[in-house]
Design an enzyme around this catalytic site. Structure first.
Site: not given
Length: 298
Positions: A118, A153, A185, A214, A235
């Site tokens: 597994r 992410k 950002k 960004e 963005d």
């Protein structure tokens, strides 16, 4: 872990020590504090040996075979067993595979094969799923200059493996973490008092670190490149806006389209002239590629 497996990991840009740590943690989740597989110990004689095949249950792109091999090679060590498992790879990472294809063969104590099953499949299926999804994006962008990028992410603890899978599928890694690239950002711009102020502060504090900015408008894109930025994240811009940014920026910066992109619109965004499409879904939403371990019955 065998030297050949370590060499394969290094060749893919993975640190064998990091992979060992991931495998150890994953096996510990299954084996608990006593490093014990109660079902296999109860049902299978210690001396029994078998051969099993890792078999694709669906079409896709395989990634992580050396990682799976590391699981089988380390399970004996983790369980305190001196006996070992031999792994023979049939496929290679990056290959397209079809349902029913044998990817690898493992031979050794049956208890160890089933104890490792597994954990090996969890990692292999996950990595192959990311590679398969990434290949779909790479295929969609074929014929354009645009490349597909991943993001941060990622699954906690699996970033290096998932980013390797992206590379295997034909994608590109943007940055590994918060330490290797500065990314200004919206919240950074607000906290610092604007794009130019934020850029200057980063460049003063870390003169050698690449800086990405960004932007959400053409005006912001122009301000960023005039401040010195050579990589812009555009963005949530529509294709029409991106065409304007490409025209305004020219070759002064690399351009990345980001924000809610899907395969259905990939070609439209690539046609704007941007260099990259950033897709968080490569790592946060890729389904696994179904792969199984089948004991041979003959």
């Amino acid at each position: 872990m065998r030297e050949s497996t370590e060499q394969a990991l290094r060749a893919g840009g993975l640190d064998p020590a990091d992979v060992r740590a991931v495998v150890a943690n994953a096996l510990t989740e299954d084996l608990g504090p006593d490093f014990l597989d109660v079902t296999s110990v109860a049902t299978i004689p210690a001396e029994q040996t078998d051969t099993a095949d890792l078999v694709a249950r669906a079409d896709g792109v395989v990634a992580g075979l050396a990682v799976a091999a590391a699981v089988f090679e380390l399970v004996g060590e983790m369980t305190g067993t001196e006996r070992t498992v031999e792994v023979s790879l049939v496929a290679a990472d990056g290959e397209r595979v079809a349902r029913g294809d044998v990817l690898a063969t493992v031979t050794g104590p049956t208890r160890l094969l089933l104890t490792a099953e597994r954990t090996a499949l969890n990692l292999l299926c996950r990595m192959s799923g990311v590679a398969t999804h990434t290949r779909a994006w790479a295929d969609a962008l074929s014929g354009t200059k645009a490349m597909v990028l991943d993001t941060r992410k990622t699954t906690p603890g699996l970033r290096a493996l998932e980013k390797y899978a992206v590379r295997t599928g034909g994608g590109t890694n943007k940055r590994l973490g918060l330490y290797d690239v500065a990314m200004i950002k919206d919240n950074h711009k607000l906290a610092a008092g604007g794009i130019t102020a934020a850029y200057r502060r980063v460049r003063q504090a870390f003169p050698a670190v690449p800086v990405q900015v960004e932007v959400t408008t053409v005006a912001e894109a122009v301000e960023a490149v005039e401040a010195g930025a050579d990589f812009l994240l555009c963005d949530n811009m529509a294709p029409e806006e991106l065409v304007e940014v490409v025209a305004a920026v020219g070759d002064r910066a690399e351009l990345e389209a980001t924000g809610g992109l899907t395969l259905a619109v990939a070609a439209r965004y690539a046609a704007t002239g941007v260099d990259y499409l950033s897709v968080g879904a490569l790592t946060h939403s890729s389904p696994i590629l179904d792969i199984a371990l089948d004991l041979r019955t003959e």
